[in-house]
Design a protein around this motif. Structure first.
Motif, PDB file in Angstrom:
ATOM      1  N   ALA A  22       0.820  -1.213   0.000  1.00  0.00           N
ATOM      2  CA  ALA A  22       0.000   0.000   0.000  1.00  0.00           C
ATOM      3  C   ALA A  22       0.851   1.260   0.000  1.00  0.00           C
ATOM      4  N   LEU A  23       2.055   1.152   0.560  1.00  0.00           N
ATOM      5  CA  LEU A  23       2.909   2.334   0.681  1.00  0.00           C
ATOM      6  C   LEU A  23       4.372   1.926   0.613  1.00  0.00           C
ATOM      7  N   CYS A  44      -3.051   6.203  -2.640  1.00  0.00           N
ATOM      8  CA  CYS A  44      -1.604   5.993  -2.777  1.00  0.00           C
ATOM      9  C   CYS A  44      -0.923   5.726  -1.438  1.00  0.00           C
ATOM     10  N   GLY A  45      -1.659   5.866  -0.354  1.00  0.00           N
ATOM     11  CA  GLY A  45      -1.074   5.526   0.947  1.00  0.00           C
ATOM     12  C   GLY A  45      -0.822   6.718   1.864  1.00  0.00           C
ATOM     13  N   ARG A 211      -0.366   4.054  -5.727  1.00  0.00           N
ATOM     14  CA  ARG A 211      -0.149   2.899  -4.851  1.00  0.00           C
ATOM     15  C   ARG A 211       0.779   1.870  -5.474  1.00  0.00           C
ATOM     16  N   PRO A 212       1.756   1.347  -4.741  1.00  0.00           N
ATOM     17  CA  PRO A 212       2.190   1.720  -3.402  1.00  0.00           C
ATOM     18  C   PRO A 212       3.015   3.004  -3.429  1.00  0.00           C
TER      19      PRO A 212
END
Ligand SMILES: Nc1ncnc2c1ncn2[C@@H]1O[C@H](COP(=O)(O)OP(=O)(O)OP(=O)(O)O)[C@@H](O)[C@H]1O
Ligand SMILES: [Mg+2]
Length: 253
Positions: A22-23, A44-45, A211-212
């Motif tokens: 996720a990041l 995008c986190g 994302r990530p």
């Protein structure tokens, strides 16, 4: 306080039993007293980043540190504010803002004194006895801002704090945040979707990829302070906004 992220990444379990990134990995440092805005596409986190920095979510790998200390639970000198004001409906403005002091065991007279000294700067001095249902969106966010500022955090983490407000209320409140910052707190990390808001407030704007989320741009905003709304029409401001915008557009290209 100084913050540093080293190769930090977060994955969440996916339905197949695997891990969905996720990041990150993402690395950056934030100097003491710096105001950093974080922008990037939805999903995008960014909120994940705020939660890791706030010690609410563990990193899957890498690390986040504050003044060299690993962040593994919510640090006492941090405060977090989300998009939703999250006030307690059965408490007045005064008692909502005083809540963190109450939890910290500050006696009633003293906590009311502390909150009342803050109310004029939040422009809430005439509304301390109102309940959340009686407040406009802007007033509710001001009260939520009061509730974090009264803690005098050394680090303030803001996740789209003004996202639900109209453009003018938003601008007014964000400039109030800058004024309050001079008196009450130091390092700020704020997530926003608004490029103009990021450039108006920040010392630095970080653009995060899809994302990530990874760091794709780190743009210094060397505009003079105090910042004023008129600056939005200045050539330097427009140039910087354009750079941030292009950073975001490159991601989407
Ligand atoms: N607890 C969770 N479990 C599983 N997936 C999650 C969890 N929290 C977030 N995610 C996923 O991680 C990704 C990043 O989420 P996050 O909320 O950090 O994005 P964001 O950049 O804040 O988005 P937005 O701009 O829409 O607020 C998203 O794809 C999201 O679905
Ligand atoms: Mg988010």
């Amino acid at each position: 306080m100084r913050l540093s992220l080293r190769e930090l990444s977060v994955s969440f379990p996916d339905p197949e039993g695997g891990a969905a990134p996720a990041l990150g990995p993402i690395s950056f440092d934030v100097a003491d007293d710096q105001f950093v805005c974080v922008v990037g596409p939805s999903g995008c986190g960014k909120s994940t980043l705020i939660r890791v920095l706030g010690g609410l979510l563990p990193a899957t790998s890498g690390e986040a540190r504050c003044d060299d200390e690993l962040i593994s639970r919510p640090p006492s000198q941090f405060a977090i504010m989300f998009q939703d004001a999250n006030l307690m409906p059965w408490r007045t403005v005064l008692d909502n803002i005083a809540l963190p002091l109450e939890i910290a065991g500050v006696p009633r007279a003293q906590r009311y004194e502390m909150v009342r000294s803050l109310l004029p700067q939040l422009r809430l001095e005439d509304f301390e006895q109102l309940y959340p249902a009686e407040l406009s969106g802007g007033m509710a966010q001001r009260a939520a801002l009061g509730r974090v500022i009264v803690q005098q955090p050394r680090v303030l983490l803001l996740d789209e704090p003004f996202g639900a407000l109209d453009a003018l209320t938003r601008e007014k409140l964000s400039l109030e945040l800058l004024r309050l910052r001079q008196r009450y707190m130091q390092t700020i990390i704020m997530v926003t979707h608004d490029i103009g808001e990021a450039v108006l407030l920040a010392d630095r704007v970080l653009v995060i990829s899809r994302r990530p989320g990874r760091l794709v741009e780190d743009i210094a905003i060397a505009l003079p302070r105090p910042r004023k709304p008129e600056m939005k029409y200045h050539r330097d401001f427009i140039q910087l906004s354009k750079r941030v915008r292009e950073g975001i557009e490159d991601i989407n290209a």
